[in-house]
Enzyme design. Structure first.
Site, PDB file in Angstrom:
ATOM      1  N   VAL A 107     -25.923 -11.884 -11.567  1.00 53.79           N
ATOM      2  CA  VAL A 107     -26.340 -11.862 -10.163  1.00 53.79           C
ATOM      3  C   VAL A 107     -27.714 -12.479  -9.919  1.00 53.79           C
ATOM      4  O   VAL A 107     -28.086 -12.701  -8.765  1.00 53.79           O
ATOM      5  CB  VAL A 107     -26.352 -10.420  -9.600  1.00 53.79           C
ATOM      6  CG1 VAL A 107     -24.951  -9.860  -9.514  1.00 53.79           C
ATOM      7  CG2 VAL A 107     -27.252  -9.517 -10.414  1.00 53.79           C
ATOM      8  N   TYR A 108     -28.492 -12.734 -10.952  1.00 49.86           N
ATOM      9  CA  TYR A 108     -29.830 -13.257 -10.732  1.00 49.86           C
ATOM     10  C   TYR A 108     -29.753 -14.651 -10.116  1.00 49.86           C
ATOM     11  O   TYR A 108     -29.234 -15.588 -10.723  1.00 49.86           O
ATOM     12  CB  TYR A 108     -30.625 -13.322 -12.027  1.00 49.86           C
ATOM     13  CG  TYR A 108     -30.988 -11.982 -12.634  1.00 49.86           C
ATOM     14  CD1 TYR A 108     -30.874 -10.796 -11.909  1.00 49.86           C
ATOM     15  CD2 TYR A 108     -31.454 -11.902 -13.940  1.00 49.86           C
ATOM     16  CE1 TYR A 108     -31.203  -9.583 -12.463  1.00 49.86           C
ATOM     17  CE2 TYR A 108     -31.803 -10.680 -14.511  1.00 49.86           C
ATOM     18  CZ  TYR A 108     -31.671  -9.524 -13.767  1.00 49.86           C
ATOM     19  OH  TYR A 108     -32.003  -8.305 -14.325  1.00 49.86           O
ATOM     20  N   SER A 109     -30.278 -14.746  -8.893  1.00 52.89           N
ATOM     21  CA  SER A 109     -30.294 -16.014  -8.147  1.00 52.89           C
ATOM     22  C   SER A 109     -28.909 -16.660  -8.129  1.00 52.89           C
ATOM     23  O   SER A 109     -28.752 -17.865  -8.336  1.00 52.89           O
ATOM     24  CB  SER A 109     -31.335 -16.971  -8.743  1.00 52.89           C
ATOM     25  OG  SER A 109     -32.620 -16.428  -8.618  1.00 52.89           O
TER      26      SER A 109
END
Length: 322
Positions: free
Chosen positions: A60-62
């Site tokens: 989910v990071y960026s």
């Protein structure tokens, strides 16, 4: 750099893990303070050159771009067999049904997407980002076991949850003859020590490695109380984690750092590294000195008096970070 085993495994990891939420396209996801690829690569290279072999990111990071940036950098700067690469699954990656969570469908789909973005055949540590109350734990643990048996992950780990939830997952895996979690990535630092009540004793008893996230309390332990940064001004999640009473702890860190003639980050990280349950704090680095301070903290030894001074102001608080 020092290296230790991750829990009871034979896996050697550096005492500092580089958290890669800082690296990703700023216009993707909700982390507008992230660094793009050009700015990220020198820091990842610096981490490798300083002896860090442990890198942690998440799908989910960026919006997946962290995995892409980290994967390309590590392929260019390191040999795959010499690094320990970790990522996570749980958060929503797309709208609509089955776009997140820990169902069998989500896990088996997301591991393939993560491997594609990272540009590798396997991750060393595949972690559930949170507990999924909407999916039977048996379904989650069997799916994670299948990921390991397929050779797509070497080990599995978990992140912030209640100790009873973690224990339930471990018991379920053991009962099913499935792979168990070898690590717990939890919220733990000088400003938040509620994990010492149940989770850390459980991990110590079961030989589970502990990888604290936010070891510097979103930077609050490194700057004067009340200082506002670009990240803190837009960090809605981080603003829920700490409270006004934390000021005395920050001031204790400042006093010891001044007496020692070192940056405050070194003192706060050193305190964590003195905790017998902690394997490797997960640090974020957006500037070269962030990495320099983290590496220096590994060799900084605090006295019993200093440790007591840092711990004395702490008081109980509500559970947060789950």
């Amino acid at each position: 750099m020092e290296y230790v085993k991750l829990g009871r495994t034979g896996l050697d990891v550096s005492r500092i893990c580089l958290g890669c939420m800082t690296y990703g396209l700023p216009d993707r996801g909700n982390h507008e303070w992230t660094l793009d690829e050009e700015a990220s690569r020198p820091l990842i290279r610096q981490a490798l050159e300083s002896g860090i072999n442990f890198f942690d990111t998440a799908n989910v990071y960026s919006d997946g771009t962290s995995e892409e940036i980290v994967g390309r950098a590590l392929r260019d700067f390191a040999r795959r067999d010499e690094i320990v690469l970790a990522t996570k699954v749980h958060g929503r990656m797309r709208p609509g049904p089955n776009g997140g969570g820990l169902s069998r469908k989500a896990i088996l789909s997301e591991i393939d997407h993560s491997l594609s973005r990272l540009g590798t055949d396997y991750v060393d540590l595949y972690q559930i980002h949170r507990f999924d109350h909407g999916t039977p734990v048996e379904e989650t643990m069997e799916a994670l076991n299948d990921v390991v048996k397929a050779g797509k992950a070497r080990y599995i780990g978990a992140s912030s949850m209640y100790a009873w939830e973690f224990s339930k997952a471990q018991y379920t895996a053991e009962r099913g003859g499935w792979t168990k979690f070898v690590s717990m990535q939890d919220h733990y630092n000088l400003l938040y020590r509620e994990e010492e009540r149940e989770m850390l004793p459980l991990c110590a008893d079961q030989g589970v490695g502990v990888l604290p996230w936010s070891p510097l309390a979103r930077g609050r332990l490194t700057r004067d109380w009340g200082t506002v940064t670009e990240r803190s001004s837009s960090d809605n999640f981080g603003s829920t984690l700490y409270q006004e009473g934390d000021r005395a702890i920050v001031e204790a860190v400042t006093r010891i750092a001044d007496d020692r003639g070192v940056p405050r980050a070194q003192v706060a990280l050193s305190w964590l590294l003195h905790q017998s349950t902690v394997t490797a704090p997960i640090i974020g680095a957006s500037k070269p000195n962030h990495l320099e301070d983290a590496v220096a903290a590994v060799g900084l030894r605090l006295s019993e008096k200093e440790l007591e001074e840092l711990e004395r102001p702490y008081g109980p608080r509500p559970v947060s970070g789950h």
